[in-house]
Each structure stands twice: as structure tokens, then as C-alpha cells.
Design a protein around this motif. Structure first.
Motif, PDB file in Angstrom:
ATOM      1  N   HIS A  63       0.824  -1.214   0.000  1.00 57.71           N
ATOM      2  CA  HIS A  63       0.000   0.000   0.000  1.00 57.71           C
ATOM      3  C   HIS A  63       0.854   1.258   0.000  1.00 57.71           C
ATOM      4  O   HIS A  63       2.092   1.212   0.080  1.00 57.71           O
ATOM      5  N   ALA A  67      -1.798   4.437   4.349  1.00 57.81           N
ATOM      6  CA  ALA A  67      -2.765   3.351   4.209  1.00 57.81           C
ATOM      7  C   ALA A  67      -2.312   2.143   5.028  1.00 57.81           C
ATOM      8  O   ALA A  67      -1.376   2.218   5.833  1.00 57.81           O
ATOM      9  N   HIS A  71      -6.852  -2.151   3.949  1.00 55.58           N
ATOM     10  CA  HIS A  71      -7.532  -1.384   2.902  1.00 55.58           C
ATOM     11  C   HIS A  71      -7.652  -2.175   1.596  1.00 55.58           C
ATOM     12  O   HIS A  71      -8.431  -1.805   0.718  1.00 55.58           O
ATOM     13  N   PHE A  72      -6.884  -3.254   1.472  1.00 53.94           N
ATOM     14  CA  PHE A  72      -6.975  -4.105   0.298  1.00 53.94           C
ATOM     15  C   PHE A  72      -8.097  -5.134   0.417  1.00 53.94           C
ATOM     16  O   PHE A  72      -8.175  -6.049  -0.409  1.00 53.94           O
ATOM     17  N   ASN A 130       1.125   0.231  -4.899  1.00 55.32           N
ATOM     18  CA  ASN A 130       0.445   1.475  -5.218  1.00 55.32           C
ATOM     19  C   ASN A 130       1.153   2.641  -4.547  1.00 55.32           C
ATOM     20  O   ASN A 130       1.480   2.571  -3.357  1.00 55.32           O
ATOM     21  N   SER A 275      -5.725   5.550  -6.101  1.00 58.57           N
ATOM     22  CA  SER A 275      -5.732   4.273  -5.374  1.00 58.57           C
ATOM     23  C   SER A 275      -6.997   3.490  -5.714  1.00 58.57           C
ATOM     24  O   SER A 275      -7.925   3.399  -4.902  1.00 58.57           O
TER      25      SER A 275
END
Length: 301
Positions: A63, A67, A71-72, A130, A275
């Protein structure tokens, strides 16, 4: 008159982080997802370890700034049926990883991240990154060439041109007011999201945390990529840069396009922002899976 003490524990306190980690592990355990920490030179790094149900190789998800691995969540759910394993670490200083002052510099942060992957993911894997995670993915592939099967770089950081460019990028992340946080949220997504004010509160809370501010303020041109780090890249690689990207300047995309070798596949989805795993997980999963399945031919439409 003295104000009564707050009953809400600070998320930066060790007891609060430990309690949150314990609750997270219980919830994830019921889904067959392991949550554990690994000792590194940058402090303990938290890792989500997901057993996949497919035949494709393992996949590491990295990430960006502020983050965390959780969050994934939606992206993991969409990728899990197709891959053997997914590993999603919280970068040092992020998520449930330790707030170790020694990690408040780019090289130290990357060293801690790489050590955590050495411990939990020693087998060769595809690496998705990312933003700041994209920069880390590139550096990981160079530092551990036998461990990366391929790269999916989504709006990777590291394409900063000069000090003025770097200072402008730092200023964008220096969020102190709700108005600034709201403007950042609006730039983060390709389209305005319904809960933008709620997200702005979260962004402001994260971006004002001292350890992340120190990490941001300490970034220098020594942390960015050189053309040579891209031109000799031999791995199968896909560069995903959404047409709605409004966090990183377009000049950064030109830097990557100019210096990445010809075999790299460049994809510019029109409905993706900085994102896309946050709001376009399905479309991003399809790109990742296609990137893992093939190394030649035309990019996905």
C-alpha cells in the motif's frame, strides 16, 4: 476548569494498537486470514497472510502512504479465488506496524519491509504496489531479483523531477484542516464519493500523526528513482496509471513511460484515480490477474 480525561484510547498508544490487533486477528481468523507481526530492524511489522484458492503464483500487495493492508480487503476478496497466496504487510509506521522512530526515513522503512517479506514470503511472487508501495515494489525487485516474478505498478511514487516538484508533493500531503482533507479526498478518487466528509476526517487524522509527518518531511531527492533503475528492468511489468489520477503530477507518468523498457505494458483506465483498490477493486483485480497470466500481447481494454 479541568477537562475530564478522554475515555477513547489513542490509536498511537501500544495498548490500543495491541487491542485492535487482537480484535482484528479474531475477525480475520474466522475468514481463514492470518494476522501476525514480524520483528525487523524498523520495528515489528504487521502482515496479513491469506491462503488463496487458485493456481496462480503468490501475490504481495504493498500500500501507499498512510494506508494499511486491510484497505486491500475488497481487492483480496476478488483475487483470492485465483492465486495460491496473498501477503499484505503494513509498511513500517503504518497500520498495526510498530511506530518505531528508527523507521522515519525511506531506506529504513524499506529495509524493515523487505525483512518482513524475507520472513513471511520467501517464495517467488508477483508484487503489486500502489503509490509509495509502487516505489517499494520496484526497489524490492531490484534488491531481491530472484524473489519477484513480475510487477504491477499502480501510480507508483518515485518519479519526482526536482526539489521544487518534491516540495509541491509534500505540500499536497501536508493536510491540517478539514478543507484541505476534503480537497485531498476529491483528488484521490476519479469521481466524488458519497462519504467524502467522513473520509476527510480519516485522512486528516492519519496525515497529522507525528510519525507519518516525520516520514513525509524527511523525504528527499535521494529517495526518488533514477532513470537507470527503470531502464534495465527485465521483469514482466505492468504500469497502471488511471486517467483520473490527480495526486501525482502527469509529469511523473511521463518519467515512467520514458524510462521503462519497451516490454512494460502501460494501462490507462479512464475511470481510475490514485488508489483504485479503494473504489474500483473489481476492475483493478481484472488487470492484476491478466498481468499475472500473460507477459505479451495487447493491454486489457
Amino acid at each position: 476548569r479541568a477537562r475530564p480525561p478522554s475515555l477513547r484510547p489513542s490509536l498511537a498508544s501500544p495498548s490500543a494498537v495491541a487491542a485492535l490487533a487482537q480484535a482484528l486477528r479474531r475477525s480475520l481468523g474466522r475468514l481463514g486470514i492470518e494476522s501476525h507481526t514480524v520483528a525487523t530492524s524498523a520495528g515489528r511489522v504487521h502482515v496479513l497472510d491469506v491462503a488463496g484458492r487458485g493456481a496462480l503464483p503468490p501475490l504481495v500487495l504493498l500500500h501507499g502512504f498512510s494506508a494499511a493492508g486491510f484497505h486491500f480487503g475488497e481487492l483480496i476478496a476478488r483475487l483470492r479465488p485465483h492465486v495460491r497466496r496473498i501477503v499484505a504487510p503494513d509498511l513500517p509506521l503504518h497500520g498495526l506496524s510498530e511506530r518505531n522512530p528508527a523507521a522515519c526515513a525511506g531506506p529504513a522503512l524499506r529495509a524493515g519491509l523487505f525483512e518482513s517479506l524475507d520472513a513471511v514470503a520467501p517464495d517467488p511472487a508477483w508484487v503489486f504496489g500502489n503509490s509509495l508501495g509502487g516505489l517499494a515494489a520496484l526497489r524490492f525487485a531490484r534488491a531481491r531479483p530472484q524473489r519477484a516474478l513480475g510487477l504491477i505498478l499502480c501510480s507508483p511514487a518515485g518519479g519526482t523531477g526536482d526539489d521544487e516538484d518534491l516540495q509541491a508533493l509534500k505540500a499536497l500531503f501536508a493536510v491540517e484542516s478539514h478543507r484541505q482533507a476534503l480537497a485531498f479526498v476529491d483528488r484521490l478518487f476519479a469521481r466524488k464519493v458519497p462519504l467524502r466528509h467522513v473520509l476527510a476526517l480519516t485522512v486528516r487524522h492519519r496525515f497529522t500523526q507525528p510519525h507519518l509527518r516525520q516520514l513525509l518531511e524527511g523525504m528527499s531527492l535521494a529517495d526518488v528513482l533514477t532513470p537507470e533503475e527503470l531502464t534495465d528492468l527485465e521483469l514482466p511489468t505492468w504500469l497502471v496509471w488511471g486517467q483520473g489520477e490527480d495526486i501525482l503530477p502527469r509529469e511523473h507518468f511521463h518519467f515512467f513511460r520514458m524510462h521503462l523498457p519497451p516490454h512494460v505494458r502501460i494501462v490507462e483506465p479512464e475511470d481510475m484515480g490514485h488508489s483504485p483498490y479503494l473504489d474500483r477493486a473489481g476492475a483493478l483485480a481484472r488487470i492484476i490477474l491478466r498481468g499475472m497470466r500473460e507477459t505479451g500481447g495487447a493491454p486489457p481494454r
